[in-house]
Design a protein around this motif. Structure first.
Motif, PDB file in Angstrom:
ATOM      1  N   PRO A   4      25.041  34.637  59.192  1.00  0.00           N
ATOM      2  CA  PRO A   4      25.101  33.403  58.402  1.00  0.00           C
ATOM      3  C   PRO A   4      26.052  33.567  57.207  1.00  0.00           C
ATOM      4  O   PRO A   4      26.169  34.655  56.641  1.00  0.00           O
ATOM      5  N   GLU A   5      26.725  32.495  56.873  1.00  0.00           N
ATOM      6  CA  GLU A   5      27.635  32.512  55.721  1.00  0.00           C
ATOM      7  C   GLU A   5      26.798  32.593  54.445  1.00  0.00           C
ATOM      8  O   GLU A   5      25.864  31.832  54.263  1.00  0.00           O
ATOM      9  N   ARG A   6      27.167  33.506  53.566  1.00  0.00           N
ATOM     10  CA  ARG A   6      26.402  33.697  52.335  1.00  0.00           C
ATOM     11  C   ARG A   6      27.071  33.045  51.147  1.00  0.00           C
ATOM     12  O   ARG A   6      26.479  32.956  50.081  1.00  0.00           O
ATOM     13  N   THR A   7      28.330  32.612  51.315  1.00  0.00           N
ATOM     14  CA  THR A   7      29.042  31.954  50.228  1.00  0.00           C
ATOM     15  C   THR A   7      30.101  31.044  50.832  1.00  0.00           C
ATOM     16  O   THR A   7      30.394  31.113  52.018  1.00  0.00           O
ATOM     17  N   SER A   8      30.654  30.196  50.008  1.00  0.00           N
ATOM     18  CA  SER A   8      31.704  29.283  50.460  1.00  0.00           C
ATOM     19  C   SER A   8      32.942  29.484  49.588  1.00  0.00           C
ATOM     20  O   SER A   8      32.863  30.067  48.498  1.00  0.00           O
ATOM     21  N   THR A   9      34.045  28.968  50.065  1.00  0.00           N
ATOM     22  CA  THR A   9      35.277  29.042  49.270  1.00  0.00           C
ATOM     23  C   THR A   9      35.080  28.334  47.933  1.00  0.00           C
ATOM     24  O   THR A   9      35.535  28.825  46.898  1.00  0.00           O
ATOM     25  N   GLU A  10      34.373  27.218  47.947  1.00  0.00           N
ATOM     26  CA  GLU A  10      34.126  26.473  46.703  1.00  0.00           C
ATOM     27  C   GLU A  10      33.316  27.308  45.717  1.00  0.00           C
ATOM     28  O   GLU A  10      33.596  27.296  44.512  1.00  0.00           O
ATOM     29  N   GLN A  11      32.313  28.019  46.196  1.00  0.00           N
ATOM     30  CA  GLN A  11      31.513  28.881  45.309  1.00  0.00           C
ATOM     31  C   GLN A  11      32.366  30.028  44.763  1.00  0.00           C
ATOM     32  O   GLN A  11      32.237  30.395  43.593  1.00  0.00           O
ATOM     33  N   ILE A  12      33.224  30.562  45.602  1.00  0.00           N
ATOM     34  CA  ILE A  12      34.100  31.653  45.179  1.00  0.00           C
ATOM     35  C   ILE A  12      35.049  31.163  44.089  1.00  0.00           C
ATOM     36  O   ILE A  12      35.207  31.815  43.054  1.00  0.00           O
ATOM     37  N   ILE A  13      35.645  30.005  44.302  1.00  0.00           N
ATOM     38  CA  ILE A  13      36.557  29.448  43.296  1.00  0.00           C
ATOM     39  C   ILE A  13      35.795  29.140  42.011  1.00  0.00           C
ATOM     40  O   ILE A  13      36.264  29.436  40.911  1.00  0.00           O
ATOM     41  N   GLY A  14      34.609  28.551  42.138  1.00  0.00           N
ATOM     42  CA  GLY A  14      33.799  28.241  40.955  1.00  0.00           C
ATOM     43  C   GLY A  14      33.483  29.485  40.138  1.00  0.00           C
ATOM     44  O   GLY A  14      33.576  29.476  38.907  1.00  0.00           O
ATOM     45  N   ALA A  15      33.130  30.564  40.818  1.00  0.00           N
ATOM     46  CA  ALA A  15      32.844  31.823  40.113  1.00  0.00           C
ATOM     47  C   ALA A  15      34.105  32.352  39.447  1.00  0.00           C
ATOM     48  O   ALA A  15      34.062  32.814  38.299  1.00  0.00           O
ATOM     49  N   ALA A  16      35.234  32.273  40.138  1.00  0.00           N
ATOM     50  CA  ALA A  16      36.494  32.745  39.567  1.00  0.00           C
ATOM     51  C   ALA A  16      36.888  31.914  38.352  1.00  0.00           C
ATOM     52  O   ALA A  16      37.381  32.459  37.354  1.00  0.00           O
ATOM     53  N   VAL A  17      36.659  30.614  38.394  1.00  0.00           N
ATOM     54  CA  VAL A  17      36.950  29.741  37.253  1.00  0.00           C
ATOM     55  C   VAL A  17      36.120  30.160  36.044  1.00  0.00           C
ATOM     56  O   VAL A  17      36.641  30.291  34.930  1.00  0.00           O
ATOM     57  N   ARG A  18      34.844  30.401  36.248  1.00  0.00           N
ATOM     58  CA  ARG A  18      33.971  30.809  35.141  1.00  0.00           C
ATOM     59  C   ARG A  18      34.415  32.155  34.568  1.00  0.00           C
ATOM     60  O   ARG A  18      34.482  32.333  33.350  1.00  0.00           O
ATOM     61  N   LEU A  19      34.736  33.090  35.447  1.00  0.00           N
ATOM     62  CA  LEU A  19      35.208  34.394  34.984  1.00  0.00           C
ATOM     63  C   LEU A  19      36.518  34.261  34.219  1.00  0.00           C
ATOM     64  O   LEU A  19      36.716  34.914  33.187  1.00  0.00           O
ATOM     65  N   LEU A  20      37.407  33.434  34.711  1.00  0.00           N
ATOM     66  CA  LEU A  20      38.696  33.209  34.038  1.00  0.00           C
ATOM     67  C   LEU A  20      38.477  32.685  32.629  1.00  0.00           C
ATOM     68  O   LEU A  20      39.044  33.208  31.665  1.00  0.00           O
ATOM     69  N   GLU A  21      37.656  31.665  32.490  1.00  0.00           N
ATOM     70  CA  GLU A  21      37.445  31.064  31.172  1.00  0.00           C
ATOM     71  C   GLU A  21      36.676  31.996  30.239  1.00  0.00           C
ATOM     72  O   GLU A  21      36.899  31.978  29.038  1.00  0.00           O
ATOM     73  N   ASP A  22      35.806  32.822  30.794  1.00  0.00           N
ATOM     74  CA  ASP A  22      35.028  33.744  29.955  1.00  0.00           C
ATOM     75  C   ASP A  22      35.812  34.979  29.529  1.00  0.00           C
ATOM     76  O   ASP A  22      35.568  35.517  28.453  1.00  0.00           O
ATOM     77  N   GLY A  23      36.743  35.434  30.380  1.00  0.00           N
ATOM     78  CA  GLY A  23      37.398  36.703  30.066  1.00  0.00           C
ATOM     79  C   GLY A  23      38.882  36.771  30.335  1.00  0.00           C
ATOM     80  O   GLY A  23      39.465  37.854  30.261  1.00  0.00           O
ATOM     81  N   GLY A  24      39.490  35.661  30.673  1.00  0.00           N
ATOM     82  CA  GLY A  24      40.920  35.667  30.964  1.00  0.00           C
ATOM     83  C   GLY A  24      41.206  36.167  32.369  1.00  0.00           C
ATOM     84  O   GLY A  24      40.294  36.539  33.111  1.00  0.00           O
ATOM     85  N   PRO A  25      42.478  36.182  32.744  1.00  0.00           N
ATOM     86  CA  PRO A  25      42.849  36.578  34.111  1.00  0.00           C
ATOM     87  C   PRO A  25      42.383  37.983  34.498  1.00  0.00           C
ATOM     88  O   PRO A  25      42.045  38.224  35.656  1.00  0.00           O
ATOM     89  N   ALA A  26      42.345  38.899  33.552  1.00  0.00           N
ATOM     90  CA  ALA A  26      41.927  40.273  33.869  1.00  0.00           C
ATOM     91  C   ALA A  26      40.477  40.327  34.346  1.00  0.00           C
ATOM     92  O   ALA A  26      40.099  41.235  35.081  1.00  0.00           O
TER      93      ALA A  26
END
Length: 185
Positions: A4-26
């Protein structure tokens, strides 16, 4: 039976967006995104080729968000400029990402469409692109300097931005066309 799929592309992008805003590209690493969505890092590669591809998807999402905001503005040039600044202030890392080579040119072109429409309403079709570039360059520079904390002489930045809008848009509305410099000058 498939796993079974445990995540979606949308969830992955959403997590990356939050990480980006919290800590920058690094902060946007495949491991950090995997942790945020609750999977092992190798699982991400089923949906996203690598970190650059992930940042490209985040940039496309940011461009789409900015396009929606510009489309939702009243149709007035000053409101579009205010929406542009609001996006930069609310999503500073996404704003910076938009000006990298990672973001798809077609997505950025879509972001330009509402700006060109409102600019054309002010200056007409012959100079809409020139005026849109002028205003975009000014607004981008202002927001970039604001985000960097580069305005150190005091004063009210909201007032300064409104001053710029008033005078730049006002200058575009003048009836007399300024003389254009000759090529090569």
């Amino acid at each position: 039976m498939p796993t079974p799929e445990r995540t979606s592309t949308e969830q992955i992008i959403g997590a990356a967006v939050r990480l980006l805003e919290d800590g920058g590209p690094a902060a946007v690493t495949m491991q950090a995104v995997a942790n945020a969505v609750g999977v092992k890092a190798p699982s991400l590669y089923k949906r996203v080729r690598d970190r650059d591809a992930l940042l490209r998807l985040v940039g496309e999402q940011a461009a789409d968000d900015l396009t929606r905001r510009l489309e939702a503005a009243s149709g007035r040039l000053d409101d579009a400029l205010l929406a542009f600044r609001r996006f930069g202030r609310e999503r500073p890392e996404a704003f910076r990402l938009l000006f990298t080579s990672l973001v798809d040119a077609d997505r950025l072109a879509a972001t330009s469409a509402p700006v060109l429409r409102v600019t054309e309403a002010v200056v007409g079709p012959a100079h809409a692109l020139d005026a849109a570039r002028l205003l975009t360059a000014w607004a981008t520079g202002f927001v970039t300097m604001e985000l960097a904390g580069a305005f150190r002489l005091g004063g009210d930045l909201d007032e300064a931005y409104r001053y710029g809008i008033t005078h730049l848009v006002g200058s575009l509305r003048t009836a007399q066309e300024p003389e254009r410099p000759a090529h090569g000058s």
